[in-house]
Design a protein around this motif. Structure first.
Motif, PDB file in Angstrom:
ATOM      1  N   PHE A 150     118.523  94.385  47.144  1.00  0.00           N
ATOM      2  CA  PHE A 150     118.609  95.184  45.918  1.00  0.00           C
ATOM      3  C   PHE A 150     117.236  95.414  45.331  1.00  0.00           C
ATOM      4  O   PHE A 150     116.314  94.609  45.510  1.00  0.00           O
ATOM      5  CB  PHE A 150     119.563  94.549  44.902  1.00  0.00           C
ATOM      6  CG  PHE A 150     119.084  93.270  44.261  1.00  0.00           C
ATOM      7  CD1 PHE A 150     119.103  92.072  44.961  1.00  0.00           C
ATOM      8  CD2 PHE A 150     118.631  93.259  42.949  1.00  0.00           C
ATOM      9  CE1 PHE A 150     118.685  90.884  44.371  1.00  0.00           C
ATOM     10  CE2 PHE A 150     118.205  92.071  42.340  1.00  0.00           C
ATOM     11  CZ  PHE A 150     118.234  90.883  43.055  1.00  0.00           C
ATOM     12  N   THR A 151     117.111  96.543  44.647  1.00  0.00           N
ATOM     13  CA  THR A 151     115.851  96.958  44.040  1.00  0.00           C
ATOM     14  C   THR A 151     116.143  97.592  42.692  1.00  0.00           C
ATOM     15  O   THR A 151     117.069  98.398  42.579  1.00  0.00           O
ATOM     16  CB  THR A 151     115.127  97.980  44.946  1.00  0.00           C
ATOM     17  OG1 THR A 151     114.925  97.386  46.234  1.00  0.00           O
ATOM     18  CG2 THR A 151     113.788  98.396  44.351  1.00  0.00           C
ATOM     19  N   LEU A 152     115.370  97.198  41.681  1.00  0.00           N
ATOM     20  CA  LEU A 152     115.508  97.803  40.357  1.00  0.00           C
ATOM     21  C   LEU A 152     114.508  98.946  40.220  1.00  0.00           C
ATOM     22  O   LEU A 152     113.326  98.790  40.568  1.00  0.00           O
ATOM     23  CB  LEU A 152     115.245  96.769  39.251  1.00  0.00           C
ATOM     24  CG  LEU A 152     116.365  95.748  39.003  1.00  0.00           C
ATOM     25  CD1 LEU A 152     116.446  94.709  40.096  1.00  0.00           C
ATOM     26  CD2 LEU A 152     116.170  95.087  37.636  1.00  0.00           C
ATOM     27  N   VAL A 153     114.966 100.053  39.726  1.00  0.00           N
ATOM     28  CA  VAL A 153     114.088 101.206  39.511  1.00  0.00           C
ATOM     29  C   VAL A 153     114.418 101.850  38.170  1.00  0.00           C
ATOM     30  O   VAL A 153     115.513 101.687  37.631  1.00  0.00           O
ATOM     31  CB  VAL A 153     114.240 102.269  40.621  1.00  0.00           C
ATOM     32  CG1 VAL A 153     113.880 101.707  41.995  1.00  0.00           C
ATOM     33  CG2 VAL A 153     115.634 102.855  40.639  1.00  0.00           C
ATOM     34  N   PRO A 188     111.043  94.424  46.113  1.00  0.00           N
ATOM     35  CA  PRO A 188     110.410  95.201  45.044  1.00  0.00           C
ATOM     36  C   PRO A 188     110.437  96.712  45.287  1.00  0.00           C
ATOM     37  O   PRO A 188     110.563  97.489  44.351  1.00  0.00           O
ATOM     38  CB  PRO A 188     108.965  94.679  45.030  1.00  0.00           C
ATOM     39  CG  PRO A 188     109.026  93.335  45.690  1.00  0.00           C
ATOM     40  CD  PRO A 188     110.131  93.423  46.694  1.00  0.00           C
ATOM     41  N   HIS A 189     110.296  97.116  46.552  1.00  0.00           N
ATOM     42  CA  HIS A 189     110.246  98.552  46.822  1.00  0.00           C
ATOM     43  C   HIS A 189     111.367  98.965  47.769  1.00  0.00           C
ATOM     44  O   HIS A 189     111.616  98.315  48.774  1.00  0.00           O
ATOM     45  CB  HIS A 189     108.881  98.938  47.403  1.00  0.00           C
ATOM     46  CG  HIS A 189     107.791  98.774  46.392  1.00  0.00           C
ATOM     47  ND1 HIS A 189     107.650  99.617  45.315  1.00  0.00           N
ATOM     48  CD2 HIS A 189     106.835  97.827  46.260  1.00  0.00           C
ATOM     49  CE1 HIS A 189     106.637  99.208  44.572  1.00  0.00           C
ATOM     50  NE2 HIS A 189     106.121  98.124  45.112  1.00  0.00           N
ATOM     51  N   ALA A 194     118.314 101.893  37.252  1.00  0.00           N
ATOM     52  CA  ALA A 194     119.287 101.647  38.313  1.00  0.00           C
ATOM     53  C   ALA A 194     119.004 100.374  39.086  1.00  0.00           C
ATOM     54  O   ALA A 194     117.868  99.892  39.143  1.00  0.00           O
ATOM     55  CB  ALA A 194     119.289 102.827  39.290  1.00  0.00           C
ATOM     56  N   VAL A 195     120.060  99.862  39.674  1.00  0.00           N
ATOM     57  CA  VAL A 195     119.947  98.835  40.703  1.00  0.00           C
ATOM     58  C   VAL A 195     120.500  99.434  41.984  1.00  0.00           C
ATOM     59  O   VAL A 195     121.702  99.722  42.079  1.00  0.00           O
ATOM     60  CB  VAL A 195     120.737  97.564  40.332  1.00  0.00           C
ATOM     61  CG1 VAL A 195     120.573  96.505  41.424  1.00  0.00           C
ATOM     62  CG2 VAL A 195     120.290  97.020  38.985  1.00  0.00           C
TER      63      VAL A 195
END
Lengths: 153, 153, 153
Positions: A8-11, A53-54, A148-149
């Motif tokens: 998962f990544t948070l943006v 992270p990315h 978003a996740v």
């Protein structure tokens, strides 16, 4: 079954656009998630999912994503979107919460973090960490804030 | 292609929560479907899908689900959500309908069943059975009613 | 990961129905996409995806779809939905835009095509073609207009 996401990544991002959907599209681009097919989910972090992270994504892929977003065409209005990931014991699922509103980043972040705490309390589970990501935007003409996740593989 | 679901389960629940999204989350928990990633679908029962009374799901999985839901913060208001599965000949697809409104359980169930009958009539097919599931809730502070057909494997 | 779609088809339709959801269901049937499980996506054409004029789908399958839709119960009102696919270089992704409004087909088509052009401009890419599909409907009792790009395999 459909494969359960492993990463998962948070943006987050915000932008103006010539239409409401273009503003949303531009906010996705600003968040680095603009060239995929978002499949909106409601919204649990799978057990053992790894925070990366990315995003490593290919254009056009189907990307399960929990998100909060708000679009406004009221010039001068401040809008914000935020997501929170509540994480407990390592091998257990986490909880994702989304929020958006006509407010600033700080209020959005506090609100969504409190929602994640409430979700853990409801489940009678111990919360270890809350990850929060947000976007704030002051509308010029038509603006969008997005957080978003992304859940991926 | 994405694998077509083979099983289906009707669930429903209602709850209060400290925010609208927490009320929704709590209604999902009450319905026994709270710890997965709902992928909302619009909404056909695959041919030969088997009715299984209880969901066998793992936390965080992607779960195609047709659902009706309503959240209200008007204290004292009665809200309801219902789903109907219209089933015809054994080897043919069925139709799923969803409804939610500011009404009681009985009205929600009658409405959604009628919608399923209309969907079969439109297709000029013979309806054999309509399965209905619903939730009703009287709002205290912030409440949510939720009813769903989960499609799984 | 979830398999990335390889084909795409534009469809549109409109219809009346005895309820809002039945009107939507009937518009899907009119568009030839009524007996599947639409998974709404937000909305990129995968690189190398092939335009296929007619959908080859099986009942109940999970079908990633970008769509615009509008339902109205205002007798006499004209409503329209449209989608646009912006296509650039052959091996690159395209952009899908959706629009719906209380207007006629022509306005919907112009609007959505302009949105696709703006999406390409924002990405600093050269647009080669815009495909547009739309539906217009004059409401009798409860009517729905629907336009979509189905992404399949």
């Amino acid at each position: 079954m459909l494969e359960t996401p492993k990463k998962f990544t948070l943006v987050s991002g915000s932008a103006e656009g010539p239409s409401r959907l273009n503003a949303f599209d531009n906010a996705l681009l600003a968040a680095g998630i603009g060239n995929v097919n978002l499949l909106r989910v409601s919204s649990i972090l799978p057990p053992k999912a790894i925070l990366v992270p990315h995003l490593e994504i290919i254009p056009g892929q189907l990307l399960p994503t929990a998100y909060g977003t708000i679009t406004s065409d009221l010039a001068g209005e401040k809008i914000a979107a935020a997501v929170a990931v509540g994480i407990g014991e390592e091998d257990e699922y986490g909880v994702i919460m989304e929020f958006s509103g006509r407010c600033g980043r700080e209020e959005a972040e506090e609100t969504v973090a409190e929602m994640a705490r409430a979700a853990f309390a409801q489940r009678k589970r111990t919360l270890k960490t809350v990850l929060v990501q947000s976007a704030e935007h002051q509308v010029e003409s038509i603006g969008c804030a997005f957080a978003a996740v992304a859940l991926w593989y």
